[in-house]
Scaffold this active site. Sequence first.
Site, PDB file in Angstrom:
ATOM      1  N   CYS A  13      23.596  26.892   3.724  1.00 54.67           N
ATOM      2  CA  CYS A  13      23.135  25.599   3.229  1.00 54.67           C
ATOM      3  C   CYS A  13      22.260  25.779   1.988  1.00 54.67           C
ATOM      4  O   CYS A  13      22.411  25.059   0.997  1.00 54.67           O
ATOM      5  CB  CYS A  13      22.364  24.874   4.324  1.00 54.67           C
ATOM      6  SG  CYS A  13      21.738  23.258   3.831  1.00 54.67           S
ATOM      7  N   CYS A  28      20.849  23.510  10.046  1.00 62.69           N
ATOM      8  CA  CYS A  28      20.384  22.895   8.803  1.00 62.69           C
ATOM      9  C   CYS A  28      21.011  21.518   8.591  1.00 62.69           C
ATOM     10  O   CYS A  28      22.233  21.374   8.580  1.00 62.69           O
ATOM     11  CB  CYS A  28      20.739  23.816   7.642  1.00 62.69           C
ATOM     12  SG  CYS A  28      20.227  23.220   6.024  1.00 62.69           S
TER      13      CYS A  28
END
Length: 376
Positions: free
Chosen positions: A101, A222
């Site tokens: 991410c 995330c």
Amino acid sequence: MAVRRHVVCALSGGVDSAVAALLLKRAGYYVTGVLMKNWDHLEERGACAAEQDCEDAYRVCRTLDVPFHQVSYVKEYWNEVFSNLLKEYQSGRTPNPDVLCNKHIKFKHFFQYAVGTLGADAMATGHYARTSQEDEEAFRRRDVPLPRPLFRDRFEIRNPVRLYQGADRLKDQTFFLSQISQDALRRTLFPLAGLTKDFVKKMAAEAGFQHLLNKKESMGICFIGERNFEDFILEYLEPQPGNFVSVEDGKIMGTHKGWFTFTLGQRARIGGQRDAWFVVDKDVSSRDVFVAPGTNHPALYRDTLRTDRFHWIAEEPPAELVHRKMMDCQFRFQHQMPLICSALQGGRVPGQREDRAPGSLAPHLAAGPGSPEDRL
């Protein structure tokens, strides 16, 4: 004529990014707060946590009197992070979505939005980390005329920028930043570099961010959040029932819904067992998950690790490795485990057995050399 540099601060609706924006504002930067939306689904409890995060981030910007923007990377997150996560689980490995991410969303798409679309000189985040240029002139604000933009001087520096741990080693997040690019790191500020979490909370209270102090610490995947992992992953992958098999005698100890719901070293919660059993191996073809009793079983240990790809933040590859074909380093595959002194040789790092996907193995090797206490 005073020069006021523009920094875009990534806001999450949490206390860390709020204090990062506060520090930037106090330092005299022109600050823009931006909240990313990267996941569409509701939380398991049926309430959309993203809406609350958005409201909290907006309140921070309103308190600081800085502009507030929102940007969506739902499609990019799915294509570049989540689809990779599913593929790696299906292959029997355990990916690290937070590393991906940061690499693909925060420090690529968001970074390009900050410096390209919003015209910022740099971006900032609330990570507990620092760089080798935190104390350099490029990060100091001086209200004096400059012959040319100060941040541009940073881009032209030939020495690579290195990623170092921040002051709060318990909150160290360099593990999750291990795959970001040199260009993004050069134009990123980490305002919390020299602070501890406790001090950040104190600053938040004094600044009037009480609405953030009682929020639960961000956990889980995330931008997706904390979930029951087995239930969540089975929404996207078909169940693949198999057996728990003892490595000691081949006895079937129980059944599971899919090998991809387990990682090596994880406790296998097997019904009817009084003692704890732990995962030591997985066979994707037979769907067997091999387990061993206790935390000190020999099958749980490995003395070598092999990986097929490294990401070097500072240089590629380090000169020491090129010349000696070996390099002393420190290693971890989970962000809170202690750093282990190790040696890299011919693409191999002594350590524990590979179960992580490429990109999440030995990430601190990516930082390049530093002082002994800072080498990542």
